[in-house]
Write a protein that holds these residues in place. Structure first.
Motif, PDB file in Angstrom:
ATOM      1  N   SER A 233       0.851  -1.181   0.000  1.00  0.00           N
ATOM      2  CA  SER A 233       0.000   0.000   0.000  1.00  0.00           C
ATOM      3  C   SER A 233       0.888   1.232   0.000  1.00  0.00           C
ATOM      4  N   ILE A 234       0.549   2.198  -0.847  1.00  0.00           N
ATOM      5  CA  ILE A 234       1.297   3.448  -0.956  1.00  0.00           C
ATOM      6  C   ILE A 234       0.322   4.601  -0.785  1.00  0.00           C
ATOM      7  N   PHE A 235       0.612   5.503   0.150  1.00  0.00           N
ATOM      8  CA  PHE A 235      -0.187   6.717   0.312  1.00  0.00           C
ATOM      9  C   PHE A 235       0.653   7.908  -0.122  1.00  0.00           C
ATOM     10  N   SER A 236       0.057   8.790  -0.927  1.00  0.00           N
ATOM     11  CA  SER A 236       0.775   9.964  -1.394  1.00  0.00           C
ATOM     12  C   SER A 236      -0.127  11.180  -1.331  1.00  0.00           C
ATOM     13  N   ALA A 237       0.489  12.352  -1.218  1.00  0.00           N
ATOM     14  CA  ALA A 237      -0.224  13.624  -1.232  1.00  0.00           C
ATOM     15  C   ALA A 237       0.600  14.621  -2.029  1.00  0.00           C
ATOM     16  N   LEU A 238      -0.046  15.291  -3.017  1.00  0.00           N
ATOM     17  CA  LEU A 238       0.660  16.205  -3.905  1.00  0.00           C
ATOM     18  C   LEU A 238      -0.321  17.224  -4.462  1.00  0.00           C
ATOM     19  N   LYS A 239       0.094  18.491  -4.510  1.00  0.00           N
ATOM     20  CA  LYS A 239      -0.726  19.558  -5.065  1.00  0.00           C
ATOM     21  C   LYS A 239      -0.532  19.615  -6.567  1.00  0.00           C
ATOM     22  N   ARG A 240      -1.642  19.505  -7.319  1.00  0.00           N
ATOM     23  CA  ARG A 240      -1.599  19.465  -8.779  1.00  0.00           C
ATOM     24  C   ARG A 240      -2.465  20.563  -9.391  1.00  0.00           C
ATOM     25  N   THR A 241      -2.169  20.863 -10.657  1.00  0.00           N
ATOM     26  CA  THR A 241      -3.044  21.723 -11.438  1.00  0.00           C
ATOM     27  C   THR A 241      -4.317  20.964 -11.777  1.00  0.00           C
ATOM     28  N   ALA A 242      -5.477  21.621 -11.643  1.00  0.00           N
ATOM     29  CA  ALA A 242      -6.768  20.998 -11.927  1.00  0.00           C
ATOM     30  C   ALA A 242      -7.634  22.002 -12.678  1.00  0.00           C
ATOM     31  N   PRO A 243      -8.670  21.526 -13.398  1.00  0.00           N
ATOM     32  CA  PRO A 243      -9.566  22.447 -14.097  1.00  0.00           C
ATOM     33  C   PRO A 243     -10.154  23.475 -13.133  1.00  0.00           C
ATOM     34  N   GLY A 244      -9.961  24.739 -13.436  1.00  0.00           N
ATOM     35  CA  GLY A 244     -10.519  25.799 -12.609  1.00  0.00           C
ATOM     36  C   GLY A 244      -9.683  26.165 -11.405  1.00  0.00           C
ATOM     37  N   GLY A 245      -8.487  25.578 -11.240  1.00  0.00           N
ATOM     38  CA  GLY A 245      -7.663  25.909 -10.087  1.00  0.00           C
ATOM     39  C   GLY A 245      -6.650  24.831  -9.796  1.00  0.00           C
ATOM     40  N   THR A 246      -6.467  24.529  -8.525  1.00  0.00           N
ATOM     41  CA  THR A 246      -5.531  23.493  -8.098  1.00  0.00           C
ATOM     42  C   THR A 246      -6.244  22.502  -7.196  1.00  0.00           C
ATOM     43  N   ALA A 247      -5.628  21.356  -7.007  1.00  0.00           N
ATOM     44  CA  ALA A 247      -6.201  20.320  -6.143  1.00  0.00           C
ATOM     45  C   ALA A 247      -5.084  19.623  -5.389  1.00  0.00           C
ATOM     46  N   VAL A 248      -5.299  19.396  -4.104  1.00  0.00           N
ATOM     47  CA  VAL A 248      -4.390  18.558  -3.324  1.00  0.00           C
ATOM     48  C   VAL A 248      -4.858  17.115  -3.508  1.00  0.00           C
ATOM     49  N   GLU A 249      -4.120  16.371  -4.292  1.00  0.00           N
ATOM     50  CA  GLU A 249      -4.516  15.007  -4.615  1.00  0.00           C
ATOM     51  C   GLU A 249      -3.920  14.042  -3.600  1.00  0.00           C
ATOM     52  N   ARG A 250      -4.800  13.344  -2.884  1.00  0.00           N
ATOM     53  CA  ARG A 250      -4.392  12.305  -1.943  1.00  0.00           C
ATOM     54  C   ARG A 250      -4.757  10.958  -2.552  1.00  0.00           C
ATOM     55  N   GLN A 251      -3.817  10.055  -2.562  1.00  0.00           N
ATOM     56  CA  GLN A 251      -4.034   8.788  -3.258  1.00  0.00           C
ATOM     57  C   GLN A 251      -3.521   7.633  -2.414  1.00  0.00           C
ATOM     58  N   LEU A 252      -4.329   6.573  -2.341  1.00  0.00           N
ATOM     59  CA  LEU A 252      -3.944   5.332  -1.683  1.00  0.00           C
ATOM     60  C   LEU A 252      -4.024   4.216  -2.715  1.00  0.00           C
ATOM     61  N   THR A 253      -2.882   3.666  -3.046  1.00  0.00           N
ATOM     62  CA  THR A 253      -2.801   2.600  -4.045  1.00  0.00           C
ATOM     63  C   THR A 253      -2.459   1.284  -3.351  1.00  0.00           C
ATOM     64  N   THR A 254      -3.254   0.269  -3.619  1.00  0.00           N
ATOM     65  CA  THR A 254      -3.041  -1.063  -3.048  1.00  0.00           C
ATOM     66  C   THR A 254      -2.815  -2.050  -4.178  1.00  0.00           C
ATOM     67  N   GLU A 255      -1.796  -2.878  -4.021  1.00  0.00           N
ATOM     68  CA  GLU A 255      -1.440  -3.848  -5.057  1.00  0.00           C
ATOM     69  C   GLU A 255      -1.099  -5.175  -4.411  1.00  0.00           C
ATOM     70  N   THR A 256      -1.500  -6.259  -5.060  1.00  0.00           N
ATOM     71  CA  THR A 256      -1.144  -7.589  -4.607  1.00  0.00           C
ATOM     72  C   THR A 256      -0.671  -8.409  -5.792  1.00  0.00           C
ATOM     73  N   SER A 257       0.230  -9.348  -5.544  1.00  0.00           N
ATOM     74  CA  SER A 257       0.698 -10.249  -6.594  1.00  0.00           C
ATOM     75  C   SER A 257       0.862 -11.643  -6.021  1.00  0.00           C
ATOM     76  N   ARG A 258       0.670 -12.630  -6.888  1.00  0.00           N
ATOM     77  CA  ARG A 258       0.740 -14.045  -6.492  1.00  0.00           C
ATOM     78  C   ARG A 258       1.514 -14.814  -7.546  1.00  0.00           C
ATOM     79  N   LEU A 259       2.513 -15.585  -7.087  1.00  0.00           N
ATOM     80  CA  LEU A 259       3.300 -16.386  -8.010  1.00  0.00           C
ATOM     81  C   LEU A 259       2.473 -17.531  -8.572  1.00  0.00           C
ATOM     82  N   LEU A 260       2.413 -17.615  -9.898  1.00  0.00           N
ATOM     83  CA  LEU A 260       1.813 -18.767 -10.566  1.00  0.00           C
ATOM     84  C   LEU A 260       2.837 -19.880 -10.711  1.00  0.00           C
ATOM     85  N   THR A 261       4.030 -19.518 -11.142  1.00  0.00           N
ATOM     86  CA  THR A 261       5.179 -20.415 -11.212  1.00  0.00           C
ATOM     87  C   THR A 261       6.336 -19.681 -10.544  1.00  0.00           C
ATOM     88  N   PRO A 262       7.479 -20.312 -10.362  1.00  0.00           N
ATOM     89  CA  PRO A 262       8.598 -19.588  -9.729  1.00  0.00           C
ATOM     90  C   PRO A 262       9.036 -18.341 -10.482  1.00  0.00           C
TER      91      PRO A 262
END
Length: 306
Positions: free
Chosen positions: A62-91
């Protein structure tokens, strides 16, 4: 499978995506064996945040990030939580899934928040050289079309990618001071094939890492006596998007990671190098769990291992 993205995702036909995934699966089933935790010789390649590392693992992050970006009509503080999982099928082959929750506050008319989509991926080891501390992997990611909120520009996408790592522990004695360093990188091509104004985007990233293992007695110059975990790894990442039409957005991210026997924790600053990447400094934090070590009864071996 992450490659840094600052641009909207793009559409792709269902049949082409499935065909590409099947082709990559057949290729990766025929190539070399992976190593747990991204280890080549004495080198541990740390799990980076803006792009994926060259390892093929059983893991949950899980990765949490916060960054101020340009957005339509102004700016936005974008907060994002990305979750990723992986599973080995073979070695040497893993299947994974990734999703992100995004909240865009500030002076942003859309005020969008929610899940931006679901992305499926395959990733496999192509080449590994322990004496030279090298790993090379290839992957294919498919963003499911129609999954996510329209305001967040969640579209279908297909992105083939390459991931590499090279440590310098094999340098001669005259360059021994450089042995703790390593570089990793990733390159992905997100190609629009559906209708609409979307354009092709190259996602890329690179990192410079310093392994404290080489400052201890555990470094022998030969095969590791044990997995080179339990260490601090300072690093700096450079990541960006280069659209076919438009300007490249780039960030540089200095930080540090700590690696244990079953987990990794890391923190980085996000320093935008231009307005396309962000309007002010931000930050990222990451928790990575090695599920094969945490739950060996469930993830102790690949699904299709002998």
């Amino acid at each position: 499978m992450r490659i840094a993205r600052l641009s909207p995702r793009l559409g792709v036909p269902f049949g082409m995506a499935v065909g590409g995934i099947l082709a990559v699966t057949l290729l990766l089933l025929t190539i070399g064996r992976a190593e747990a935790h991204g280890i080549a010789g004495n080198r541990f390649f740390v799990g980076t945040m803006t792009f994926d590392d060259p390892a093929v693992n059983d893991e949950l992050s899980s990765i949490f990030s916060a960054l101020k970006r340009t957005a339509p009509g102004g700016t936005a503080v974008e907060r994002q939580l990305t979750t990723e999982t992986s599973r080995l099928l073979t070695p040497n082959l893993a299947i994974g899934a990734e999703t992100s929750w995004i909240d865009r506050g500030g002076h942003n008319p859309s005020g969008a928040s929610g899940v931006d989509g679901l992305r499926l991926n395959l990733k496999g080891l192509v080449f590994r050289d322990d004496p030279r501390e090298m790993l090379l992997s290839a992957g294919l990611e498919w963003g499911l079309p129609g999954v996510g909120r329209r305001q967040l520009e969640a579209h279908g996408a297909i992105t083939p990618g390459l991931f590499f790592g090279k440590g310098f522990g094999d340098l001669p004695d005259g360059l021994a001071a450089l042995r703790p360093f390593a570089v990793t990188g990733a390159f992905g091509w997100e190609r629009p094939t559906g209708r609409g104004p979307a354009t092709a985007v190259v996602h890329w990233g690179a990192s410079l890492q310093f392994s404290t293992l080489y400052l201890t007695g555990r470094f022998t110059g030969g095969p590791p006596l044990q997995e080179p975990l339990f260490q601090w790894l300072p690093l700096v990442e450079l990541a960006g998007d280069t659209p076919r039409r438009g300007k490249t957005g780039m960030t540089i991210n200095p930080g540090i990671a700590y690696v244990g026997d079953s987990y990794q924790i890391a923190a980085e600053l996000i320093l935008p190098l231009n307005r396309e990447a962000g309007r002010a400094p931000g930050f990222m934090v990451k928790l990575l769990l090695f599920t094969d070590d945490l739950l060996p009864s469930l993830f102790g071996k690949p699904l299709f291992a002998d």
